[in-house]
Design a protein around this motif. Structure first.
Motif, short mmCIF file in Angstrom:
data_model
loop_
_atom_site.label_atom_id
_atom_site.label_comp_id
_atom_site.label_asym_id
_atom_site.label_seq_id
_atom_site.Cartn_x
_atom_site.Cartn_y
_atom_site.Cartn_z
N LYS A 101 0.83 -1.20 0.00
CA LYS A 101 0.00 0.00 0.00
C LYS A 101 0.86 1.25 0.00
O LYS A 101 0.58 2.23 -0.72
N ALA A 102 1.94 1.24 0.79
CA ALA A 102 2.84 2.39 0.84
C ALA A 102 3.52 2.64 -0.50
O ALA A 102 3.88 3.78 -0.82
N ALA A 103 3.68 1.58 -1.30
CA ALA A 103 4.31 1.69 -2.61
C ALA A 103 3.34 2.17 -3.69
O ALA A 103 3.73 2.36 -4.83
N GLY A 104 2.07 2.33 -3.31
CA GLY A 104 1.08 2.81 -4.26
C GLY A 104 0.24 1.72 -4.89
O GLY A 104 -0.52 1.99 -5.83
N VAL A 105 0.34 0.51 -4.39
CA VAL A 105 -0.49 -0.59 -4.88
C VAL A 105 -1.92 -0.39 -4.38
O VAL A 105 -2.14 0.00 -3.23
N ILE A 106 -2.89 -0.64 -5.24
CA ILE A 106 -4.31 -0.52 -4.88
C ILE A 106 -4.78 -1.85 -4.32
O ILE A 106 -4.68 -2.89 -4.98
N LEU A 107 -5.25 -1.86 -3.09
CA LEU A 107 -5.72 -3.08 -2.43
C LEU A 107 -7.24 -3.14 -2.49
O LEU A 107 -7.91 -2.18 -2.13
N VAL A 108 -7.76 -4.28 -2.94
CA VAL A 108 -9.21 -4.51 -2.92
C VAL A 108 -9.49 -5.78 -2.14
O VAL A 108 -8.66 -6.69 -2.08
N GLU A 109 -10.68 -5.85 -1.55
CA GLU A 109 -11.00 -6.99 -0.70
C GLU A 109 -11.25 -8.26 -1.50
O GLU A 109 -10.91 -9.36 -1.05
N ASN A 110 -11.86 -8.12 -2.67
CA ASN A 110 -12.18 -9.28 -3.50
C ASN A 110 -12.45 -8.83 -4.93
O ASN A 110 -12.45 -7.63 -5.23
#
Length: 217
Positions: free
Chosen positions: A200-209
């Motif tokens: 997340k700190a690197a700019g990756v977009i996290l989604v739950e599913n």
């Protein structure tokens, strides 16, 4: 506030990272990840958003220099080899059950497969390079660029090792990277949490599913 929207499907790839039986309870004597065999529905669902589907697989030699022994137990450090850092339990040996994709994944669905760790003196974690210094390309970055891909949706095993490293390599290569958390499983809660925070700190977009990808359209 920046709001991300998925680009057109033609610019999206789905990346199944090391979704192999070696990292599931199907192979209890290798490197099983709890519920590692449960990620297939999410991997298949996220692929519906993509024009291309690619994969990586550990492809190891039975004579690999990193294979743990009683004298050199799993996770103990290795010295003397620039592309080896730790000893590991023997896993993903080419031609064995552990090398195979998890049941429910179709090998014919992949436009490109990155095979890594073929050489006995190398044990990379990320799928984009054969070495730990990220110098010797496996070709997957070039393949994605050649096909005009700008966004990569990732899932696989394990969150805190090969997924983490692959995702960061893709981000460093200039892709927009989305991690589908439901399509991953980690080895340990603390290292998995740290890996998610690092991504997340690197700019990756996290989604739950995969269903959450609908909201990004």
């Amino acid at each position: 506030m920046f709001t991300f929207r998925l680009p057109a499907k033609q610019f999206i790839a789905a990346f199944d990272i090391d979704a192999q039986k070696t990292f599931t309870p199907v192979c209890p004597d290798e490197l099983p990840v709890t519920e590692g065999d449960k990620i297939v529905p999410e991997l298949n669902a996220q692929a519906e958003f993509a024009a291309l589907r690619v994969a990586s697989r550990d492809a190891h030699s039975p004579y690999a220099k990193w294979i743990a022994t009683p004298e050199h137990p799993c996770l103990s450090p290795i010295k003397g080899y620039p592309d080896l850092d730790l000893y590991w339990t023997k896993h993903a040996i080419v031609g064995t059950t552990g090398f195979d994709f998890i049941d429910g994944l179709d090998p014919e669905a992949y436009a490109f497969q990155s095979l890594k760790g073929i050489e006995p003196d190398k044990h990379p974690y990320g799928a984009c390079y054969h070495d730990l210094a990220n110098k010797r390309s496996t070709g997957v970055i070039e393949f994605l660029r050649q096909h005009g891909i700008t966004t990569v949706i990732c899932g696989g095993l394990a969150t805190d090792y090969c997924v983490l490293n692959t995702v960061l390599q893709l981000k460093d290569a200039g892709f927009t990277v989305i991690l589908n958390k439901a399509a991953c499983r980690g080895i340990a809660p603390d290292t998995t949490k740290a890996a998610l925070e690092k991504m997340k700190a690197a700019g990756v977009i996290l989604v739950e599913n995969a269903a959450a990808l609908q909201t990004l359209r």
